[in-house]
Design an enzyme around this catalytic site. Sequence first.
Site, PDB file in Angstrom:
ATOM      1  N   VAL A  60       3.376  -3.205  -2.989  1.00 15.73           N
ATOM      2  CA  VAL A  60       4.813  -2.954  -3.010  1.00 15.73           C
ATOM      3  C   VAL A  60       5.069  -1.931  -4.106  1.00 15.73           C
ATOM      4  CG1 VAL A  60       7.102  -3.936  -3.375  1.00 15.73           C
ATOM      5  CG2 VAL A  60       5.334  -5.291  -2.220  1.00 15.73           C
ATOM      6  N   CYS A  61       5.836  -0.884  -3.768  1.00 12.11           N
ATOM      7  CA  CYS A  61       6.224   0.137  -4.738  1.00 12.11           C
ATOM      8  C   CYS A  61       4.990   0.834  -5.338  1.00 12.11           C
ATOM      9  CB  CYS A  61       7.096  -0.494  -5.816  1.00 12.11           C
ATOM     10  SG  CYS A  61       8.040   0.690  -6.809  1.00 12.11           S
ATOM     11  N   THR A  62       4.929   0.940  -6.657  1.00 15.15           N
ATOM     12  CA  THR A  62       3.834   1.660  -7.305  1.00 15.15           C
ATOM     13  C   THR A  62       2.530   0.864  -7.346  1.00 15.15           C
ATOM     14  OG1 THR A  62       4.633   0.870  -9.449  1.00 15.15           O
ATOM     15  CG2 THR A  62       5.363   3.056  -8.745  1.00 15.15           C
ATOM     16  N   THR A  80       5.232   4.362  -0.545  1.00 18.36           N
ATOM     17  CA  THR A  80       5.462   4.022  -1.945  1.00 18.36           C
ATOM     18  C   THR A  80       6.867   4.488  -2.291  1.00 18.36           C
ATOM     19  OG1 THR A  80       4.542   4.072  -4.195  1.00 18.36           O
ATOM     20  CG2 THR A  80       4.604   6.161  -2.997  1.00 18.36           C
TER      21      THR A  80
END
Length: 278
Positions: A60-62, A80
Amino acid sequence: MRSSSGVRLMHDGVVTETAPEGIDTLLVAGSPHAPDEVPDPRVARWLRAAAIASRRYGSVCTGAFVLAQAGLLDGKRVATHWAVADRLTKQFPTITVDADAIHVRDGKVWTAAGVTTGMDLSLALVEEDVGRETARRVASQLVMFFKRPGGQTQFSSKGEAVPVGRSALQEVQRYVAAHPAEDHRVELLAGRMGLSARHFARLFRKEVGLTPAEWVEQVRIAAARTMLESGQWAPKEVAGKCGFHDVDTLRRAFLRRVGISPSEYRKHYAAPRARRRE
């Protein structure tokens, strides 16, 4: 353990002391510093072993940077956060980054754009495991979209056109941004610098990275977003005030660059009290 937002978490174990086998779904959360840090070699080894053993894995995300550093995203298409999508692409050229996607599945790899899109990703995992109807009921219970409209571009500030290049070019760009409704054909913009249309277009593309027409459209979309968010103007009025030939032209450009229609964007982002003109 304190998170970057200040929330304290009680962990169930330590990665290097937990067997990598037996994990069904392995997800790596992001953090503000993930793009700048290299995982501890022991953590990277554990991640590789756990990813291979798991039924599916992702981020999730970075968190995508952590998986990428461990060599677990090579040759994959991933999502991302829009703010670091270009950086992930440059840092790991073997990865295909979809900068607009809310979440992406590529084989057993599942990745989400950022923070709340982890919920969208989780809902997709529920749908895969126990079916569409159950996932719909979960979405209803959580009061969230079953399938979120559009991509993450609608939430980003990346679409804003920032003047770049030599000072004379920046002056032209600032004029366009201040007067989006005017005629900004290449020959007219070139005349502001005393250049031929061909020379200007070549110079603009080299220093700005976009054609003049692409940049002008980007400026007009940014202006349209601002007007739609105010809630004071209907899409037809916005089209005229932002330099689009008609509302259909605005709609096509908006769908291409933002991922949803101007009407949908206005519905989601305009202040409720401001929605007066339809």
